[in-house]
Design a protein around this motif. Structure first.
Motif, PDB file in Angstrom:
ATOM      1  N   MET A   1      -8.415  32.698 -38.802  1.00 22.45           N
ATOM      2  CA  MET A   1      -9.452  32.531 -37.786  1.00 22.45           C
ATOM      3  C   MET A   1     -10.486  31.480 -38.201  1.00 22.45           C
ATOM      4  O   MET A   1     -10.921  30.673 -37.404  1.00 22.45           O
ATOM      5  CB  MET A   1     -10.158  33.864 -37.535  1.00 22.45           C
ATOM      6  CG  MET A   1      -9.409  34.801 -36.607  1.00 22.45           C
ATOM      7  SD  MET A   1      -9.469  34.234 -34.896  1.00 22.45           S
ATOM      8  CE  MET A   1     -11.176  34.625 -34.489  1.00 22.45           C
ATOM      9  N   SER A   2     -10.889  31.491 -39.481  1.00 23.58           N
ATOM     10  CA  SER A   2     -11.985  30.619 -39.902  1.00 23.58           C
ATOM     11  C   SER A   2     -11.628  29.140 -39.811  1.00 23.58           C
ATOM     12  O   SER A   2     -12.514  28.287 -39.687  1.00 23.58           O
ATOM     13  CB  SER A   2     -12.416  30.951 -41.323  1.00 23.58           C
ATOM     14  OG  SER A   2     -11.375  30.662 -42.240  1.00 23.58           O
ATOM     15  N   LYS A   3     -10.336  28.804 -39.880  1.00 19.17           N
ATOM     16  CA  LYS A   3      -9.925  27.402 -39.815  1.00 19.17           C
ATOM     17  C   LYS A   3      -9.842  26.877 -38.383  1.00 19.17           C
ATOM     18  O   LYS A   3      -9.668  25.676 -38.175  1.00 19.17           O
ATOM     19  CB  LYS A   3      -8.568  27.221 -40.515  1.00 19.17           C
ATOM     20  CG  LYS A   3      -8.639  27.377 -42.020  1.00 19.17           C
ATOM     21  CD  LYS A   3      -7.296  27.032 -42.654  1.00 19.17           C
ATOM     22  CE  LYS A   3      -7.352  27.158 -44.168  1.00 19.17           C
ATOM     23  NZ  LYS A   3      -6.054  26.809 -44.804  1.00 19.17           N
ATOM     24  N   ARG A   4      -9.951  27.779 -37.419  1.00 22.71           N
ATOM     25  CA  ARG A   4      -9.923  27.339 -36.031  1.00 22.71           C
ATOM     26  C   ARG A   4     -11.163  26.497 -35.724  1.00 22.71           C
ATOM     27  O   ARG A   4     -12.209  26.663 -36.345  1.00 22.71           O
ATOM     28  CB  ARG A   4      -9.822  28.546 -35.097  1.00 22.71           C
ATOM     29  CG  ARG A   4      -8.423  29.172 -35.129  1.00 22.71           C
ATOM     30  CD  ARG A   4      -8.406  30.549 -34.518  1.00 22.71           C
ATOM     31  NE  ARG A   4      -8.851  30.555 -33.133  1.00 22.71           N
ATOM     32  CZ  ARG A   4      -8.983  31.647 -32.387  1.00 22.71           C
ATOM     33  NH1 ARG A   4      -8.717  32.829 -32.918  1.00 22.71           N
ATOM     34  NH2 ARG A   4      -9.379  31.568 -31.141  1.00 22.71           N
ATOM     35  N   PRO A   5     -11.070  25.577 -34.767  1.00 22.97           N
ATOM     36  CA  PRO A   5     -12.182  24.644 -34.547  1.00 22.97           C
ATOM     37  C   PRO A   5     -13.374  25.233 -33.792  1.00 22.97           C
ATOM     38  O   PRO A   5     -13.248  26.220 -33.061  1.00 22.97           O
ATOM     39  CB  PRO A   5     -11.532  23.532 -33.715  1.00 22.97           C
ATOM     40  CG  PRO A   5     -10.399  24.202 -33.004  1.00 22.97           C
ATOM     41  CD  PRO A   5      -9.890  25.254 -33.950  1.00 22.97           C
ATOM     42  N   ILE A   6     -14.510  24.594 -33.993  1.00 25.34           N
ATOM     43  CA  ILE A   6     -15.683  24.815 -33.153  1.00 25.34           C
ATOM     44  C   ILE A   6     -15.484  23.977 -31.895  1.00 25.34           C
ATOM     45  O   ILE A   6     -15.164  22.791 -31.973  1.00 25.34           O
ATOM     46  CB  ILE A   6     -16.969  24.352 -33.872  1.00 25.34           C
ATOM     47  CG1 ILE A   6     -17.239  25.213 -35.110  1.00 25.34           C
ATOM     48  CG2 ILE A   6     -18.173  24.381 -32.919  1.00 25.34           C
ATOM     49  CD1 ILE A   6     -18.385  24.676 -35.977  1.00 25.34           C
ATOM     50  N   GLY A   7     -15.665  24.574 -30.740  1.00 25.04           N
ATOM     51  CA  GLY A   7     -15.565  23.846 -29.480  1.00 25.04           C
ATOM     52  C   GLY A   7     -16.953  23.479 -28.973  1.00 25.04           C
ATOM     53  O   GLY A   7     -17.870  24.287 -29.025  1.00 25.04           O
ATOM     54  N   ILE A   8     -17.100  22.257 -28.500  1.00 28.13           N
ATOM     55  CA  ILE A   8     -18.395  21.768 -28.000  1.00 28.13           C
ATOM     56  C   ILE A   8     -18.132  21.039 -26.689  1.00 28.13           C
ATOM     57  O   ILE A   8     -17.217  20.226 -26.610  1.00 28.13           O
ATOM     58  CB  ILE A   8     -19.054  20.792 -28.999  1.00 28.13           C
ATOM     59  CG1 ILE A   8     -19.132  21.409 -30.404  1.00 28.13           C
ATOM     60  CG2 ILE A   8     -20.439  20.362 -28.523  1.00 28.13           C
ATOM     61  CD1 ILE A   8     -19.440  20.402 -31.504  1.00 28.13           C
ATOM     62  N   PHE A   9     -18.952  21.314 -25.656  1.00 25.56           N
ATOM     63  CA  PHE A   9     -18.805  20.521 -24.436  1.00 25.56           C
ATOM     64  C   PHE A   9     -20.159  20.122 -23.859  1.00 25.56           C
ATOM     65  O   PHE A   9     -21.160  20.780 -24.062  1.00 25.56           O
ATOM     66  CB  PHE A   9     -17.932  21.227 -23.386  1.00 25.56           C
ATOM     67  CG  PHE A   9     -18.598  22.345 -22.616  1.00 25.56           C
ATOM     68  CD1 PHE A   9     -19.430  22.083 -21.521  1.00 25.56           C
ATOM     69  CD2 PHE A   9     -18.360  23.678 -22.941  1.00 25.56           C
ATOM     70  CE1 PHE A   9     -20.015  23.117 -20.794  1.00 25.56           C
ATOM     71  CE2 PHE A   9     -18.928  24.723 -22.220  1.00 25.56           C
ATOM     72  CZ  PHE A   9     -19.767  24.433 -21.137  1.00 25.56           C
ATOM     73  N   ASP A  10     -20.124  19.007 -23.130  1.00 22.35           N
ATOM     74  CA  ASP A  10     -21.316  18.515 -22.443  1.00 22.35           C
ATOM     75  C   ASP A  10     -20.882  17.725 -21.219  1.00 22.35           C
ATOM     76  O   ASP A  10     -19.714  17.335 -21.085  1.00 22.35           O
ATOM     77  CB  ASP A  10     -22.150  17.619 -23.374  1.00 22.35           C
ATOM     78  CG  ASP A  10     -23.419  17.088 -22.703  1.00 22.35           C
ATOM     79  OD1 ASP A  10     -24.010  17.831 -21.899  1.00 22.35           O
ATOM     80  OD2 ASP A  10     -23.813  15.942 -22.969  1.00 22.35           O
ATOM     81  N   SER A  11     -21.849  17.471 -20.355  1.00 16.18           N
ATOM     82  CA  SER A  11     -21.598  16.660 -19.160  1.00 16.18           C
ATOM     83  C   SER A  11     -21.594  15.187 -19.543  1.00 16.18           C
ATOM     84  O   SER A  11     -22.381  14.392 -19.026  1.00 16.18           O
ATOM     85  CB  SER A  11     -22.698  16.917 -18.130  1.00 16.18           C
ATOM     86  OG  SER A  11     -23.957  16.543 -18.665  1.00 16.18           O
ATOM     87  N   GLY A  12     -20.750  14.814 -20.466  1.00 15.24           N
ATOM     88  CA  GLY A  12     -20.678  13.432 -20.903  1.00 15.24           C
ATOM     89  C   GLY A  12     -20.835  13.294 -22.401  1.00 15.24           C
ATOM     90  O   GLY A  12     -20.531  14.197 -23.170  1.00 15.24           O
ATOM     91  N   ILE A  13     -21.344  12.140 -22.817  1.00 16.36           N
ATOM     92  CA  ILE A  13     -21.392  11.801 -24.240  1.00 16.36           C
ATOM     93  C   ILE A  13     -22.649  12.300 -24.942  1.00 16.36           C
ATOM     94  O   ILE A  13     -22.734  12.262 -26.155  1.00 16.36           O
ATOM     95  CB  ILE A  13     -21.272  10.272 -24.443  1.00 16.36           C
ATOM     96  CG1 ILE A  13     -22.442   9.530 -23.773  1.00 16.36           C
ATOM     97  CG2 ILE A  13     -19.936   9.769 -23.906  1.00 16.36           C
ATOM     98  CD1 ILE A  13     -22.419   8.025 -23.987  1.00 16.36           C
ATOM     99  N   GLY A  14     -23.638  12.796 -24.177  1.00 18.93           N
ATOM    100  CA  GLY A  14     -24.921  13.185 -24.773  1.00 18.93           C
ATOM    101  C   GLY A  14     -24.811  14.266 -25.821  1.00 18.93           C
ATOM    102  O   GLY A  14     -25.519  14.247 -26.833  1.00 18.93           O
ATOM    103  N   GLY A  15     -23.914  15.228 -25.610  1.00 22.19           N
ATOM    104  CA  GLY A  15     -23.761  16.344 -26.537  1.00 22.19           C
ATOM    105  C   GLY A  15     -23.244  15.941 -27.901  1.00 22.19           C
ATOM    106  O   GLY A  15     -23.224  16.751 -28.830  1.00 22.19           O
TER     107      GLY A  15
END
Length: 259
Positions: A1-15
């Motif tokens: 489980m720990s090797k699974r990725p962090i997911g990040i999203f934003d409305s474009g490139i700002g995040g």
């Protein structure tokens, strides 16, 4: 489980400003970033549309095996994160304008908030403002037009300068000493803003706080990746990849993805 990725999203490139903070604080973590540039900005959309887009991004990241999702968008956090937390089993980290530290530290009792319409009109924003900024003059400014300029590669343009000059004028006239950046695109404006603002005005955003909260949640859920191998970083955009690469200074692998 720990090797699974962090997911990040934003409305474009700002995040990607949030991604940078997370990657700096947690260098061992694998990450997947989604830039929904095709639908940027979220700030002027209806709550129904923001929720629909947030669900789409969340399910894509879940399908890619993410262990936690960072909603690196102020508008999506304020309008959709409660629903996401109630309907999906993995942990979520949201972002909202850093009103609390600005309100607690202001000496002039006046702070400026530059954010999207979707954030400034949300219940969460008003709740936070009422809680921490009682007795403080809060000058709100919708950053209309900023995100499209950044998304089209016009970060350092004359158009951007003139737009910011218009937005800052009423804040400076009311003697603010803190400017809160309430959109994850806006930290990329700091070099320009620093030249436009007097030294008495401090610029503040939520990036580091989000990274620290992400680390805290991963730790408490025993999901922190302790392995020191080189992490896998994948950034996806459904917009112009060249602009994403440019703002990331070509340091990471970026891919076009139609989502």
């Amino acid at each position: 489980m720990s090797k699974r990725p962090i997911g990040i999203f934003d409305s474009g490139i700002g995040g990607t400003s949030i991604f940078h903070e997370i990657h700096t604080l947690l260098p061992n973590e694998n990450c997947i970033y989604l830039a929904d540039s095709k639908n940027a900005p979220y700030g002027n959309k209806s709550k129904k549309d923001i929720l629909k887009l947030s669900i789409k991004n969340t399910e894509l990241l879940i399908n890619k095996g993410c262990k936690i999702i960072v909603v690196a968008c102020n508008t999506a956090t304020t309008n959709a994160i409660d629903y996401l937390r109630e309907n999906y089993k993995l942990p979520f980290v949201g972002i909202e304008p850093a009103i609390k530290p600005a309100a607690l530290n202001t000496q002039t009792k006046a702070i400026g908030i530059l954010a999207t319409k979707g954030t400034l009109s949300s219940q969460l924003f008003h709740k936070t403002t009422d809680l921490y900024a009682s007795g403080i003059k809060v000058i709100e400014q919708v950053g209309e037009g900023i995100v499209p300029l950044i998304e089209s590669g016009k970060l350092d343009s004359k158009e951007m300068y003139l737009l910011l000059k218009t937005y800052l004028k009423p804040m400076l006239e009311q003697n603010i000493d803190y400017l809160v950046l309430g959109c994850t695109h806006y930290p990329y404006l700091v070099p320009m803003l620093s030249k436009m603002l007097p030294d008495t005005v401090k610029i503040i955003d939520s990036g580091l706080a989000v990274a620290k909260q992400t680390k805290s949640i991963l730790t408490s859920n025993a999901l922190l990746n302790e392995y020191a191998n080189k992490p896998t970083i994948k950034l996806y955009s459904n917009g112009e990849i060249a602009i994403l690469n440019s703002i990331l200074e070509n340091k990471f692998n970026s891919f076009y993805l139609d989502f």
